[in-house]
Design a protein around this motif. Structure first.
Motif, PDB file in Angstrom:
ATOM      1  N   ARG A 149       0.828  -1.212   0.000  1.00  0.00           N
ATOM      2  CA  ARG A 149       0.000   0.000   0.000  1.00  0.00           C
ATOM      3  C   ARG A 149       0.864   1.264   0.000  1.00  0.00           C
ATOM      4  O   ARG A 149       1.974   1.286   0.521  1.00  0.00           O
ATOM      5  N   HIS A 280      -3.171   6.661  -2.535  1.00  0.00           N
ATOM      6  CA  HIS A 280      -4.302   5.734  -2.691  1.00  0.00           C
ATOM      7  C   HIS A 280      -4.344   5.141  -4.095  1.00  0.00           C
ATOM      8  O   HIS A 280      -5.306   4.453  -4.440  1.00  0.00           O
ATOM      9  N   ASN A 284      -5.939   0.557  -1.193  1.00  0.00           N
ATOM     10  CA  ASN A 284      -6.685   1.316  -0.195  1.00  0.00           C
ATOM     11  C   ASN A 284      -5.809   1.588   1.025  1.00  0.00           C
ATOM     12  O   ASN A 284      -5.139   0.690   1.542  1.00  0.00           O
ATOM     13  N   LEU A 286      -7.252   3.202   3.830  1.00  0.00           N
ATOM     14  CA  LEU A 286      -8.164   3.028   4.960  1.00  0.00           C
ATOM     15  C   LEU A 286      -7.853   4.015   6.092  1.00  0.00           C
ATOM     16  O   LEU A 286      -7.632   3.627   7.240  1.00  0.00           O
ATOM     17  N   TYR A 583     -12.930   1.646   8.996  1.00  0.00           N
ATOM     18  CA  TYR A 583     -11.820   1.888   8.076  1.00  0.00           C
ATOM     19  C   TYR A 583     -11.889   3.243   7.359  1.00  0.00           C
ATOM     20  O   TYR A 583     -10.854   3.816   7.029  1.00  0.00           O
ATOM     21  N   ASN A 584     -13.101   3.709   7.075  1.00  0.00           N
ATOM     22  CA  ASN A 584     -13.249   4.939   6.294  1.00  0.00           C
ATOM     23  C   ASN A 584     -14.430   5.754   6.793  1.00  0.00           C
ATOM     24  O   ASN A 584     -15.519   5.197   7.029  1.00  0.00           O
ATOM     25  N   GLU A 707     -10.880   3.992  -3.884  1.00  0.00           N
ATOM     26  CA  GLU A 707     -10.974   4.639  -2.572  1.00  0.00           C
ATOM     27  C   GLU A 707     -10.722   6.128  -2.762  1.00  0.00           C
ATOM     28  O   GLU A 707      -9.674   6.529  -3.268  1.00  0.00           O
ATOM     29  N   ARG A 766     -15.490   4.170  -0.879  1.00  0.00           N
ATOM     30  CA  ARG A 766     -14.633   2.996  -1.089  1.00  0.00           C
ATOM     31  C   ARG A 766     -15.429   1.943  -1.847  1.00  0.00           C
ATOM     32  O   ARG A 766     -16.541   1.590  -1.444  1.00  0.00           O
ATOM     33  N   ALA A 770     -13.567  -3.611   3.243  1.00  0.00           N
ATOM     34  CA  ALA A 770     -12.238  -3.750   3.846  1.00  0.00           C
ATOM     35  C   ALA A 770     -12.159  -4.981   4.728  1.00  0.00           C
ATOM     36  O   ALA A 770     -11.075  -5.329   5.208  1.00  0.00           O
TER      37      ALA A 770
END
Length: 935
Positions: A149, A280, A284, A286, A583-584, A707, A766, A770
């Motif tokens: 990531r 991103h 993702n 997050l 997560y978001n 995302e 998103r 996740a």
């Protein structure tokens, strides 16, 4: 165009130690997986397996299967099983830089108990990567990393040069398509050769003539037992791309042999990425994990600070060997940094366990601090106190003490009296038959947490005089004899006695005292002197020579600094709905945001002159949650959200300290506090954490993964934008937002974000889940108290020139204080008679280690040298973007070392040493018997 002719398969598992199940549920699965793995490795000599880069997996396994140690040792020794180098796969932004160092220390130590560790910084699933990770890896002799990531879109090769702010570089393998990119190759029976050929053609531009990396594994996966026969059959078919099985370290050695052989020029053809990885574009990030379950983040920061304080005081003033205690505490803390642990993106049971582990780490720190302060306290008499400063900077310490009978004392002008403490500790009626229970309450000289100084019987009662410090002697035998005589004189046992326990008149007080860097001072209230910059408080205003703070009718404040900087509408609150998950953040209809309080109350808590405090209580009426039929709408009925804010200004300080307390009454919402920066249309911000100050833009980089790059960022020390620095005391989330009310940009600091699902299947920002859609009612924080402490430093000259790094350290690391115990017992740590347990330490007027520059002392501790002896180690960080002289004063001869303790430069002068821009430097003081020709 060159094309790869080899695909290296790396069998592995990504083992989330705790997540949607707590640790012990996953450990049961881990034990059975490793049982099978050992059988597979022994049956297939060519098999290789990478155990996720974290030694905790082996620790967990061998704790349950100690009889399997020799099989594990043999597999590691044969090169079939790759372990370490980390103890745990951490979240790099939700722990301090020092914690990352301890993670590698503990991971290397744990790995080496069973064999050589994997020499690559394997970071497969972190939610982005900290800027200084390359410098930390290189400090341990690790030249490579592998990750997924956060890699920016401009990287179009399978490897790149990742460079820290100081210039340290590691070759970094980009895990193209994630850490399970080879799973699909084995998904269809009999199709392996064709799928490999197709995959090779599709990604040839990424690898050129280098071998393709095929990661075969995923979350909590077991190794395929039939892998080797499948590989042999595919190779026998003489396909264009040959298959090899290896570890991730083995792949890196194949792909970059010159670099592996030590050629520092071997990376010149690779793209370079400098600093943190938070794009991103291809994975993702997050970012909502930085704001969920905010009390977990506070527990992490508190444990880190307390352990650091304990280590510093112990190394500077202790007389005992506490290294084993610290190892135990750091292990608990480090294992809690896992990227599904402190993040709070697991189920409620996992969060509860993590918070408990962090608390126990803090308990170890408290024990060491008490022990060290007892030793210092034994050097001064009970009418004085000892103050210890754990920071490397000299400071004006402001400490709270308790004064006995203050009306009769002559106090210096550096003492500010606070509230009185209760004098009546016990008041009850006892019959003669009940009097013997008094002997059960007295322990030596202690009664109700105080010390008995006198007692007397009257015609109808018994009165004890108690205090925190002893006066004269207490003869328990004489008291017992008199008590028994009184009991014998009343055979019926019916007579009633008025029993009183009366403490000396006591008042809390705040006192200012000057203390050197990592130094101690004796504090005598009779001689304590104020500075020439007192605090005055009037109505809604706090002021000293450097700041004037005024509360407006909405409960926000105006801050005017001595340099002319003015910040208005500071500390306004914004409450908005959140349809997201752990997560978001998930935005809802913006018109439902609540920004104005229904009522505001302001009162004076402390009038100065040492410390002034105002209390602001704001009550908001906010929706109680979301509409279940339309989660883009917030629900009625409304609930009351009460936020208590304490504004604090101290003598001589250019910062406004803030504490906000609330009990969360609503679900599915986010509450943020705004600090306007005095400047509009900013291009970004600078945030400090993990040993670096990182410059960030107003918007993150997005990409096709789906995302939205919401520019909410982590901060661990301070964030600066425009003319404002916000110093935080816990790992936090912030965003730079346009503030229509003040007309400038503002730093929005998240106080609480409450949601009810670990992951939602359909999220507005998103595209893919996740994780599982598990209910997490604990993450709604209903009825949960949340406290947030931070400080605001207004300055038009920028964070470096205004000394923000120094002030951040002084805000985060508070001094310790203890009443003197010389000459007898006293109340230490809230327990009467606990003092004097440790050997007295002579108070030195010279600081143990004082820094006169802007370089931050990050760690001072006792470590074990090559001979097994304890030796002092100090670590410093230059947060600035230019070199500066260290200007540190400490006794002894110090050698500059790497993180592992190997000497890089012998006999360094800490005063004149020039520490490079963004450098982390470690020094060890020689023991008296250390050879002088080190290095």
């Amino acid at each position: 165009m060159d094309a790869p002719d080899e695909l290296v398969i790396v069998p592995h598992t990504h083992w989330d130690r705790e997540w949607y199940e707590p640790r012990d549920v996953f450990r049961l699965r881990l034990v059975h997986m490793v049982d099978r793995l050992l059988d597979t490795l022994e049956a297939n000599p060519g098999y290789r397996f990478t155990l996720d880069g974290q030694a905790a997996a082996i620790d967990d396994y061998l704790e349950i299967r100690p009889e399997q140690r020799e099989r594990v040792v043999a597999a590691v020794g044969r090169g079939q099983l790759a372990i370490g180098p980390f103890l745990i796969l951490l979240d790099e932004f939700l722990c301090d830089g020092e914690t990352i160092v301890r993670n590698l220390e503990l991971g290397l130590r744990s790995s080496r108990r069973v064999g050589p560790e994997m020499r690559i910084g394997y970071l497969p699933d972190m939610f982005g990567h900290a800027a200084q990770m390359p410098q930390i890896l290189r400090g341990f002799g690790l030249r490579d990393a592998a990750l997924w990531r956060g890699v920016p879109a401009r990287v179009e090769r399978h490897a790149f040069a990742w460079t820290a702010p100081d210039g340290s570089t590691v070759r970094t393998e980009y895990l193209l398509d994630g850490y399970g990119n080879a799973l699909d190759l084995f998904a269809l029976p009999g199709q392996l050769e064709a799928l490999v050929a197709e995959y090779g053609r599709s990604i040839a531009s990424w690898f050129g003539s280098d071998p393709i990396l095929g990661m075969l594994g995923t979350d909590h996966s077991a190794p395929p037992a039939d892998l080797m026969p499948l590989v042999d059959a595919a190779n026998a078919a003489a396909g264009h791309i040959g298959l090899t099985v290896d570890t991730i370290e083995g792949y890196v050695r194949r792909a970059a042999p010159e670099w592996a052989a030590g050629d520092d020029g071997a990376l010149t053809e690779l793209p370079e990425v400098i600093g943190e990885l938070r794009s991103h574009a291809r994975g993702n990030l997050l970012p909502g994990v930085f704001s969920i379950r905010t009390n977990l983040k506070r527990a992490m920061s508190d444990a880190e600070r307390r352990l650091s304080t304990a280590e510093r005081l112990d190394a500077a003033f202790g007389a005992d060997d506490h290294r084993a205690f610290f190892d135990s505490a750091w292990y608990r803390l480090v294992e809690s940094t896992a990227h599904d642990s402190v993040t709070g993106c697991g189920v409620d049971a996992t969060a509860v366990e993590v918070e408990g582990r962090l608390a126990t780490a803090g308990h170890v720190a408290r024990g060491v601090i008490l022990r060290t302060m007892e030793r210092l306290a034994a050097s001064v008499t009970p009418d004085s106190h000892v103050v210890a400063n754990p920071a490397g900077f000299a400071r004006r310490a402001h400490v709270e003490i308790r004064l006995h009978d203050p009306e009769r004392l002559e106090l210096g002008d550096g003492v500010q009296l606070l509230d009185a403490l209760p004098e009546v500790l016990g008041d009850e009626q006892l019959t003669t038959a009940e009097l013997p229970k008094l002997l059960n309450r007295i322990h030596g000289r202690e009664l109700f947490g105080q010390l008995i100084n006198s007692w007397r019987f009257t015609d109808d009662g018994l009165r004890f005089e108690v205090a925190e410090a002893p006066v004269g002697e207490f003869d328990l035998a004489a008291f017992t004899e008199e008590l028994e005589r009184r009991i014998a004189a009343d055979p019926s046992g019916a007579r009633r006695w008025h029993v009183e326990i009366i403490a000396d008149p006591r008042r809390r007080a705040v006192v200012g005292v000057d203390v050197g860097g990592l130094g101690v001072a004796s504090l005598d209230p009779a001689t304590a002197r104020a500075t020439d910059d007192p605090v005055t408080v009037s109505g809604r205003m706090l002021t000293n020579r450097q700041l004037t703070v005024t509360v407006d009718d909405h409960g926000a404040v105006r801050i005017e600094a001595a340099d002319g900087t003015v910040l208005t509408d500071v500390l306004r609150l914004v409450d908005e709905g959140d349809r997201g998950d752990s997560y978001n953040y998930g935005p809802v209809d913006a018109t439902t945001a609540v920004t104005e309080p229904a009522s505001v109350e302001v009162s004076v808590i402390e009038p100065g002159p040492i410390r002034g405090r105002l209390h602001v209580r704001r009550t908001y009426v906010v929706p109680g949650g979301l509409d279940s039929a339309d989660r883009n709408r917030r629900l009625s009925p409304a609930v009351e959200l009460v936020v208590d804010t304490v504004l604090e200004l101290r003598e001589g300080e250019p910062i406004l300290r803030v504490r906000m307390d609330l009990v969360n009454p609503a679900t599915d919402h986010r509450l943020r506090v705004l600090v306007p920066t005095g400047v509009a249309d900013l291009d970004g911000s600078s945030a400090a954490g993990q040993y670096a100050v990182t410059r960030r833009g107003r918007m993150g980089e997005g990409g096709p993964v789906g995302e939205f790059p919401l520019p909410t960022y982590p901060v661990a020390r301070f964030v600066h934008a425009g003319q404002a620095s916000v110093i935080v005391t816990k790992h936090s989330e912030y965003e730079i937002v346009a503030d229509s009310q003040s007309g400038v940009d503002a730093i929005a600091l998240t106080l609480v974000r409450a949601v009810g699902l670990m992951s939602v299947n359909v999220h507005p920002l998103r595209d893919e889940p996740a994780g599982g859609e598990f209910p997490v009612p604990g993450a709604q924080y209903l009825g949960t108290p949340v406290a947030t402490e931070f400080a605001i430093l207004p300055s038009a000259s920028g964070w470096a020139a205004s000394g923000t790094a120094r002030w951040a350290e002084l805000v985060r690391v508070e001094p310790e204080v203890a009443r003197g115990t010389q000459g007898g017992p006293t109340v230490v740590g809230g327990v009467a008679g606990a003092g004097g347990a440790a050997e007295a330490a002579a108070l030195s007027t010279a600081p143990a280690l004082e820094v006169a520059s802007d370089v931050v002392l990050e760690s001072l501790r006792s470590v074990t040298d090559a001979a097994g002896l304890p030796v002092s180690e100090a670590r410093f960080v230059n947060y600035r973007g230019e070199s500066q002289r260290l200007r540190a004063a400490a006794s002894g001869i110090w050698d500059r070392t790497d993180f592992a303790g190997d000497v890089l430069e012998p006999a360094v002068d800490l005063e004149s040493y020039v520490i490079g821009a963004a450098r982390i430097e470690t020094f060890r003081r020689r023991n008296d018997d250390t050879p002088s020709d080190l290095g």
